[in-house]
Design a protein around this motif. Sequence first.
Motif, mmCIF file in Angstrom:
data_model
loop_
_atom_site.group_PDB
_atom_site.id
_atom_site.type_symbol
_atom_site.label_atom_id
_atom_site.label_comp_id
_atom_site.label_asym_id
_atom_site.label_seq_id
_atom_site.Cartn_x
_atom_site.Cartn_y
_atom_site.Cartn_z
ATOM 1 N N TYR A 23 71.727 -58.582 -21.218
ATOM 2 C CA TYR A 23 71.239 -59.207 -19.990
ATOM 3 C C TYR A 23 72.153 -60.368 -19.563
ATOM 4 N N LYS A 36 69.870 -52.840 -13.469
ATOM 5 C CA LYS A 36 68.501 -53.326 -13.363
ATOM 6 C C LYS A 36 67.752 -52.954 -14.635
ATOM 7 N N ILE A 88 59.638 -65.637 -22.088
ATOM 8 C CA ILE A 88 59.435 -65.769 -20.641
ATOM 9 C C ILE A 88 60.202 -64.658 -19.941
ATOM 10 N N LEU A 89 59.559 -64.022 -18.990
ATOM 11 C CA LEU A 89 60.149 -62.885 -18.299
ATOM 12 C C LEU A 89 61.050 -63.356 -17.159
ATOM 13 N N PRO A 90 62.336 -62.978 -17.178
ATOM 14 C CA PRO A 90 63.207 -63.310 -16.039
ATOM 15 C C PRO A 90 62.689 -62.670 -14.753
ATOM 16 N N LYS A 91 62.874 -63.357 -13.629
ATOM 17 C CA LYS A 91 62.300 -62.912 -12.360
ATOM 18 C C LYS A 91 62.942 -61.624 -11.835
ATOM 19 N N ASP A 92 64.159 -61.338 -12.242
ATOM 20 C CA ASP A 92 64.859 -60.180 -11.681
ATOM 21 C C ASP A 92 64.646 -58.906 -12.499
ATOM 22 N N TYR A 132 58.898 -55.204 -14.556
ATOM 23 C CA TYR A 132 58.037 -55.234 -15.742
ATOM 24 C C TYR A 132 56.669 -54.660 -15.398
ATOM 25 N N LYS A 161 74.458 -60.569 -16.105
ATOM 26 C CA LYS A 161 74.262 -61.623 -15.107
ATOM 27 C C LYS A 161 75.545 -62.420 -14.887
#
Length: 202
Positions: free
Chosen positions: A143, A154, A177-181, A184, A147
């Motif tokens: 990931y 994706k 914590i789940l990344p916004k992009d 899920y 980035k």
Amino acid sequence: MKLNKEELNIKNKLINFEILIKSLYEKGKITAPIHLSGNNEDQLIKIFRKIKPSDWVVSNWRSHYHALLHGIPEEWLKKKIIEGRSMGINSKQYKFYSSSIVGGGLPIALGLAMSIKRKKLKEKVFVFIGDMTFETGIFHETYKYSKNFNLPIKFIVEDNGLSTNTPTKLTWNKTQILPKDIIYYKYKRKFPHHGTGNWVLF
């Protein structure tokens, strides 16, 4: 957004395909491990609205739904599963790859994305992982690299709360914590981790 009429037909086809594979497995026609999908049809159909035939899909050991939704013909897929390749459905023609190794598809997806960027193509890579794979080091490295180099990839996390049969939260105490992009979704597993829940005499 609810499923439209065409998508409801697709949903029924997905469910019927897994019922067929379950039946073949229990009859001893498939002599290798299988990992069946279920209870996540709606979520996947909506996700695949964004995935084009020209895009790559990288999956894991539970790949039947992903393969069908990406355009792999049912008969072709059934043949591969009967041959014992349920956990390794791969096709360059259909731009599809799956791996039975936990996190095994991530570096391959990353390499595909890097190749697409270098060749200046318009394709994207969509890689599906489970909630436990999401917690691993290989995910973090993949990931971060994607980035930092702005690669066309994706990540989709499919959270059934379990790693094989071990609750993910029990293993880690709490989840990251789940990344916004990242795409899920949660779902409750319909079948056991592998097999159908019934003893099969081969």
